[in-house]
Design a protein around this motif. Structure first.
Motif, PDB file in Angstrom:
ATOM      1  N   VAL A 215       0.840  -1.200   0.000  1.00 41.30           N
ATOM      2  CA  VAL A 215       0.000   0.000   0.000  1.00 41.30           C
ATOM      3  C   VAL A 215       0.876   1.253   0.000  1.00 41.30           C
ATOM      4  O   VAL A 215       0.565   2.244  -0.644  1.00 41.30           O
ATOM      5  CB  VAL A 215      -0.949   0.007   1.219  1.00 41.30           C
ATOM      6  CG1 VAL A 215      -1.640   1.355   1.340  1.00 41.30           C
ATOM      7  CG2 VAL A 215      -1.978  -1.094   1.098  1.00 41.30           C
ATOM      8  N   LEU A 216       2.005   1.190   0.702  1.00 37.71           N
ATOM      9  CA  LEU A 216       2.903   2.341   0.754  1.00 37.71           C
ATOM     10  C   LEU A 216       3.694   2.499  -0.543  1.00 37.71           C
ATOM     11  O   LEU A 216       4.524   3.397  -0.654  1.00 37.71           O
ATOM     12  CB  LEU A 216       3.861   2.216   1.939  1.00 37.71           C
ATOM     13  CG  LEU A 216       3.225   2.388   3.322  1.00 37.71           C
ATOM     14  CD1 LEU A 216       4.182   1.977   4.417  1.00 37.71           C
ATOM     15  CD2 LEU A 216       2.768   3.819   3.536  1.00 37.71           C
ATOM     16  N   GLY A 217       3.463   1.606  -1.488  1.00 41.54           N
ATOM     17  CA  GLY A 217       4.008   1.807  -2.830  1.00 41.54           C
ATOM     18  C   GLY A 217       5.237   0.991  -3.165  1.00 41.54           C
ATOM     19  O   GLY A 217       5.942   1.316  -4.111  1.00 41.54           O
ATOM     20  N   ALA A 218       5.512  -0.070  -2.406  1.00 38.07           N
ATOM     21  CA  ALA A 218       6.703  -0.867  -2.693  1.00 38.07           C
ATOM     22  C   ALA A 218       6.495  -1.702  -3.953  1.00 38.07           C
ATOM     23  O   ALA A 218       5.453  -2.324  -4.122  1.00 38.07           O
ATOM     24  CB  ALA A 218       7.016  -1.781  -1.514  1.00 38.07           C
ATOM     25  N   ASN A 219       7.499  -1.705  -4.842  1.00 38.09           N
ATOM     26  CA  ASN A 219       7.458  -2.635  -5.969  1.00 38.09           C
ATOM     27  C   ASN A 219       8.125  -3.938  -5.528  1.00 38.09           C
ATOM     28  O   ASN A 219       8.604  -4.042  -4.396  1.00 38.09           O
ATOM     29  CB  ASN A 219       8.129  -2.027  -7.205  1.00 38.09           C
ATOM     30  CG  ASN A 219       9.586  -1.662  -6.962  1.00 38.09           C
ATOM     31  OD1 ASN A 219      10.263  -2.299  -6.165  1.00 38.09           O
ATOM     32  ND2 ASN A 219      10.067  -0.631  -7.631  1.00 38.09           N
ATOM     33  N   ALA A 220       8.162  -4.929  -6.442  1.00 36.26           N
ATOM     34  CA  ALA A 220       8.633  -6.265  -6.042  1.00 36.26           C
ATOM     35  C   ALA A 220      10.052  -6.216  -5.470  1.00 36.26           C
ATOM     36  O   ALA A 220      10.358  -6.864  -4.476  1.00 36.26           O
ATOM     37  CB  ALA A 220       8.581  -7.207  -7.240  1.00 36.26           C
ATOM     38  N   ARG A 221      10.924  -5.412  -6.104  1.00 39.11           N
ATOM     39  CA  ARG A 221      12.315  -5.342  -5.667  1.00 39.11           C
ATOM     40  C   ARG A 221      12.416  -4.702  -4.280  1.00 39.11           C
ATOM     41  O   ARG A 221      13.160  -5.147  -3.418  1.00 39.11           O
ATOM     42  CB  ARG A 221      13.122  -4.525  -6.682  1.00 39.11           C
ATOM     43  CG  ARG A 221      14.598  -4.876  -6.767  1.00 39.11           C
ATOM     44  CD  ARG A 221      15.223  -4.185  -7.972  1.00 39.11           C
ATOM     45  NE  ARG A 221      14.825  -2.783  -8.035  1.00 39.11           N
ATOM     46  CZ  ARG A 221      15.401  -1.805  -7.316  1.00 39.11           C
ATOM     47  NH1 ARG A 221      16.380  -2.089  -6.507  1.00 39.11           N
ATOM     48  NH2 ARG A 221      14.996  -0.563  -7.430  1.00 39.11           N
ATOM     49  N   GLN A 222      11.638  -3.637  -4.087  1.00 41.10           N
ATOM     50  CA  GLN A 222      11.656  -2.947  -2.791  1.00 41.10           C
ATOM     51  C   GLN A 222      11.073  -3.821  -1.690  1.00 41.10           C
ATOM     52  O   GLN A 222      11.522  -3.779  -0.547  1.00 41.10           O
ATOM     53  CB  GLN A 222      10.889  -1.626  -2.888  1.00 41.10           C
ATOM     54  CG  GLN A 222      11.614  -0.593  -3.719  1.00 41.10           C
ATOM     55  CD  GLN A 222      10.723   0.562  -4.093  1.00 41.10           C
ATOM     56  OE1 GLN A 222       9.514   0.410  -4.252  1.00 41.10           O
ATOM     57  NE2 GLN A 222      11.319   1.735  -4.272  1.00 41.10           N
ATOM     58  N   LEU A 223      10.071  -4.617  -2.061  1.00 40.07           N
ATOM     59  CA  LEU A 223       9.477  -5.550  -1.108  1.00 40.07           C
ATOM     60  C   LEU A 223      10.536  -6.547  -0.645  1.00 40.07           C
ATOM     61  O   LEU A 223      10.647  -6.861   0.532  1.00 40.07           O
ATOM     62  CB  LEU A 223       8.329  -6.289  -1.798  1.00 40.07           C
ATOM     63  CG  LEU A 223       7.094  -6.617  -0.982  1.00 40.07           C
ATOM     64  CD1 LEU A 223       6.531  -5.383  -0.332  1.00 40.07           C
ATOM     65  CD2 LEU A 223       6.046  -7.254  -1.881  1.00 40.07           C
ATOM     66  N   LEU A 224      11.336  -7.021  -1.586  1.00 40.38           N
ATOM     67  CA  LEU A 224      12.403  -7.979  -1.284  1.00 40.38           C
ATOM     68  C   LEU A 224      13.423  -7.330  -0.344  1.00 40.38           C
ATOM     69  O   LEU A 224      13.843  -7.917   0.646  1.00 40.38           O
ATOM     70  CB  LEU A 224      13.084  -8.416  -2.579  1.00 40.38           C
ATOM     71  CG  LEU A 224      14.124  -9.523  -2.441  1.00 40.38           C
ATOM     72  CD1 LEU A 224      13.458 -10.839  -2.136  1.00 40.38           C
ATOM     73  CD2 LEU A 224      14.955  -9.641  -3.703  1.00 40.38           C
ATOM     74  N   ARG A 225      13.778  -6.088  -0.655  1.00 44.10           N
ATOM     75  CA  ARG A 225      14.839  -5.414   0.084  1.00 44.10           C
ATOM     76  C   ARG A 225      14.379  -4.994   1.488  1.00 44.10           C
ATOM     77  O   ARG A 225      15.127  -5.100   2.446  1.00 44.10           O
ATOM     78  CB  ARG A 225      15.311  -4.189  -0.699  1.00 44.10           C
ATOM     79  CG  ARG A 225      16.682  -3.675  -0.300  1.00 44.10           C
ATOM     80  CD  ARG A 225      17.166  -2.627  -1.280  1.00 44.10           C
ATOM     81  NE  ARG A 225      16.196  -1.552  -1.448  1.00 44.10           N
ATOM     82  CZ  ARG A 225      16.012  -0.570  -0.573  1.00 44.10           C
ATOM     83  NH1 ARG A 225      16.718  -0.530   0.522  1.00 44.10           N
ATOM     84  NH2 ARG A 225      15.103   0.363  -0.798  1.00 44.10           N
TER      85      ARG A 225
END
Lengths: 268, 284
Positions: free
Chosen positions: A166-176
């Motif tokens: 919801v805060l706008g994380a894309n797949a890569r940011q979610l991983l990190r």
């Protein structure tokens, strides 16, 4: 050790060291007594004072340090490579159900295999230098870290994931920001076990064939029935393992500062 | 449907905005159960709008699928049928205008309060220095100015909720979705948080869709209260405009006769559904 403190209530209040030091002194005394009176043959059981003589010689002449250094390097390398491999593959399989389903029986089989039998193969592949020991340590460390990370990733809170999305994380940011910190926290929670295993891998590897290292010293001494040196090597390894464990404890405390410990929760 | 239109002039800029911030049109959500055969319809044919700058609360019996509506609105869940419109545009994927405050703990335990608050800015690629400054400002606004360095486990439940509120609001969302955000707090902390929420909201009016099982909370905060039926197949069964004057103090407004009248009226509609929900939860 705690048995002594249970017998009488009064001594339970003394600091542990006061109770623990007499125990080790008593054991050494017993060893000395039994070997001196020839109840136990000196040839097989050694003599405590000669063992200390060997230790004294090793540390005063500095002879032991290159060997300890090699064992330490092997342990550290085995831990680092094993943990990285376990982390990456654990993450990958946890996030990829198809790959996980395909790999499952092989992972189980590889984990079930007694990995010490790989040592001769590694010696052939990587020679008698440090890399065959590192390889053995890696096979031991990998599975501990792998299973921890795999389980850890599958148990990441769905609310945390939804919130990050919801805060706008894309797949890569979610991983990190979610998966990786969560996985590393599981790596660190298995730190004591996996560093211990890396050490076991290094020593066993040295013992099975090497040119340097504390395991090598023990192997050499055993070959000429120098039992006192074998005991000295064992004592050095034990002390070294304890120091390593302490160091891990310090690192762990630093890295897991965000983790709640019992009774530590602060109220305002 | 039981609709009342309020005569009281609201200071909200809502009147001018014809396009609602959030609109659910005939939304139905059916879940397949684990066995794969039986399916469960959580919400059925829901029509619901939240005007631009309007504070709407949804109340309903426990387990009636209230959270499902929020997940659909946030774009976390795709409805089985029906559409979601955000400022008139059909929603595809995640809702870029929505901020979502979850009922459960949603802070990352390995980040400090400040790092949690600015994580959304980080995702957007805002430079670290600017993000930190804005994060510190928001921590100040939710009363955590001195506690930015704390990890979630070092904060009380109320402080964690404040941090979560700052984390949501720093993104400046046009629509705020709140899922029983204060239900885990004790009653005093809760009223403090409710007043703070109203303060922040009235300073910069957003559309709010607030879910709660607490009717008093719903009335004291909202412009409009929507009552849901018991599940399965939950749908709105009543809609009430709350024309209590603003600014409100949530603990004081509860004592006014107008509040008591509204409470009676809405409770009358809700009671039957709550009993139904209770019976169902007993049978499960």
């Amino acid at each position: 050790m705690s048995r002594a403190s249970k017998n009488r209530r009064g001594i339970a209040d003394l600091p542990s060291a006061v109770l623990q030091i007499p125990i080790v002194c008593g054991l050494i005394g017993l060893w000395y007594g039994l070997t001196e009176t020839a109840v136990l043959p000196k040839f097989f059981f050694g003599e405590p004072f000669k063992v200390f003589g060997v230790l004294w010689h090793w540390f005063t002449s500095g002879e032991i340090f290159p060997h300890l250094g090699v064992t330490l390097v092997e342990t550290v390398l085995a831990f680092v490579f094993g943990a990285l491999l376990g982390l990456v593959i654990g993450l990958w399989l946890a996030l990829n159900p198809t790959a996980s389903r395909l790999a499952d029986p092989y992972i189980k089989a590889a984990n079930a295999m007694p990995r010490v039998v790989l040592a001769p193969i590694f010696a052939v592949w990587f020679g008698l230098g440090i890399w065959s020991k590192v390889a053995l340590g890696v096979t031991l460390v990998f599975f501990i870290v792998f299973f921890n990370v795999y389980q850890g990733i599958r148990e990441v809170s769905p609310v945390l994931l939804a919130n990050a999305r919801v805060l706008g994380a894309n797949a890569r940011q979610l991983l990190r920001t979610v998966y990786l910190p969560s996985a590393t926290s599981w790596v660190f929670s298995s730190l004591h076990t996996s560093v211990g295993m890396a050490f076991v891998g290094a020593v066993v590897g040295e013992y099975l064939g090497s040119a340097r290292g504390v395991g090598y010293l023990i192997l050499q001494a055993e070959g000429v029935f120098d039992i006192n040196t074998v005991f000295a090597g064992m004592l050095v390894l034990t002390a070294f393992a304890l120091v390593l464990d302490q160091a891990v404890g310090v690192v762990e405390k630093r890295l897991l500062v965000w983790r709640p410990t019992h009774g530590e929760t602060e109220k305002l | 449907m039981n609709t009342q239109t309020s005569g009281a002039a609201r200071a909200a800029p809502r009147a001018g905005a014809a396009v609602p911030g959030l609109a659910l049109d005939n939304v139905t959500c059916t879940f397949r159960s684990a066995a794969g055969k039986a399916s469960y319809t959580a919400v059925k044919d829901v029509n619901l709008t939240v005007g631009d700058g309007e504070f709407v609360s949804v109340v309903g019996p426990t387990g009636c699928g209230k959270s499902t509506l929020l997940n659909v609105s946030a774009g976390l869940l795709e409805p089985s049928s029906g559409t979601v419109r955000v400022f008139g545009e059909p929603l595809v994927g995640m809702n870029p205008h929505a901020g979502y405050m979850f009922q459960a703990e949603s802070l990352m335990p390995w980040r400090t309060a400040l790092d949690n608050v600015i994580v959304g800015l980080e995702f957007r690629g805002v430079p670290r220095a600017e993000a930190t400054a804005r994060g510190q400002d928001w921590l100040q606004r939710v009363g955590l100015g001195a506690h930015g360095h704390r990890y979630p486990h070092q904060m009380s439940g109320g402080m964690r909720k404040r941090a979560a509120l700052a984390q949501t609001l720093i993104m400046n969302p046009k629509i705020i979705l709140m899922d029983e955000p204060f239900s885990a707090l004790d009653i005093q902390t809760r009223q403090l948080m409710e007043n703070e929420l109203l303060d922040i909201w009235s300073a910069d009016r957003k559309s709010v869709l607030f879910i709660t099982h607490d009717l008093e909370e719903a009335i004291s905060l909202s412009d409009r209260v929507i009552v849901l039926s018991a599940g399965p197949g939950t749908h709105p069964i009543g809609e009430f405009s709350i024309d209590l004057p603003r600014p409100r103090d949530v603990s004081e407004v509860r004592l006014t006769p107008e509040f008591v009248r509204l409470h009676d009226e809405i409770w009358h509609t809700m009671k039957e559904e709550v009993l139904k929900g209770y019976v169902q939860s007993q049978q499960k």
